[in-house]
Design an enzyme around this catalytic site. Sequence first.
Site, PDB file in Angstrom:
ATOM      1  CG  ASP A 158      -1.803   1.231   1.312  1.00  0.00           C
ATOM      2  OD1 ASP A 158      -2.993   1.105   0.984  1.00  0.00           O
ATOM      3  OD2 ASP A 158      -1.318   2.325   1.703  1.00  0.00           O
ATOM      4  CE1 TYR A 172       0.898   7.943   2.449  1.00  0.00           C
ATOM      5  CE2 TYR A 172       1.302   5.665   1.828  1.00  0.00           C
ATOM      6  CZ  TYR A 172       0.534   6.608   2.480  1.00  0.00           C
ATOM      7  OH  TYR A 172      -0.580   6.198   3.159  1.00  0.00           O
ATOM      8  CE  LYS A 186      -3.702   4.906   0.938  1.00  0.00           C
ATOM      9  NZ  LYS A 186      -2.290   4.534   0.878  1.00  0.00           N
ATOM     10  CG  HIS A 237      -4.647   9.916   0.651  1.00  0.00           C
ATOM     11  ND1 HIS A 237      -3.322   9.850   0.299  1.00  0.00           N
ATOM     12  CD2 HIS A 237      -4.703   9.469   1.932  1.00  0.00           C
ATOM     13  CE1 HIS A 237      -2.612   9.395   1.334  1.00  0.00           C
ATOM     14  NE2 HIS A 237      -3.442   9.159   2.331  1.00  0.00           N
TER      15      HIS A 237
END
Length: 278
Positions: A51, A56, A81, A114
């Site tokens: 994930d 990120y 996401k 998200h």
Amino acid sequence: MNNITDLQGTFTLHNGIKMPYFGLGVYLSKDGQEVIDAVKWALEAGYRHIDTASIYRNEQGVGQGIRESSVNREEVFLVSKVWNADQGYESTLKAFDDSLKRLETDYLDLYLVHWPVAGKYKDTWKALEKLYRDGRIKAIGVSNFLQHHLEDLLQAAEIVPMVNQMEFHPYLVQQALIDFCRKNAIQYEAWSPLMQGHIFDMEEFKGLAGKYNKSIAQIALRWDLQKGVVTIPKSSKKERIIANADIFDFELSEEDVQLVNRMDKGKRFGPDPDNFDF
């Protein structure tokens, strides 16, 4: 209770897709060797669910870690996401393409909205529905959507989200939200299952760890699965990635599941979806 068998066991989403109920989260894992190694170690240990998210900033390393592993891409349930700044119909389509390029893959197994950005998440969802219909995503879902967000989305949605990924741990159970998701065939998923480390200070968990001869983390993660909640603990340390997954040789009693349920305080360690600074 859900049938929890092994590290590659799955829960079936409402469209028939099988989602591994245990995976590796890579939030805060640095792009480059750190996240590449984490992904490879996880896959070598038997994980089949990774994930990530565009925010990120490690999708490139995640993709490289999968390619450098001995596991075929088709065997990996890969999730990303769309970030808040990219929400909206056309911008979501572009963001998805950008994620695929960084991951160097031509599809995702699951793509999530998200956060519920007011005034945008319905258009964002329409973009996910298009991508799903076009066969570029196997499943679509949301993250950090409370019941009122879901109710609002469902009024306009043509496809019911398959997943809702939420902050979930013994201090934030949100059982009414779990029940709402279950009623609507939306799979519940946990982020921050270890309470950003605060769980290791809880005396009740120290007692349970001693009772079952398991670590505090293993007790908490096993509780997630017995609650029917997909969970994705994050780590970049090989030994912890392996230890986190060592939860299939024991079972919490129903009494102990209820004991943990009663620890709920409605306490968040992450942002509140209703008051998040987008």
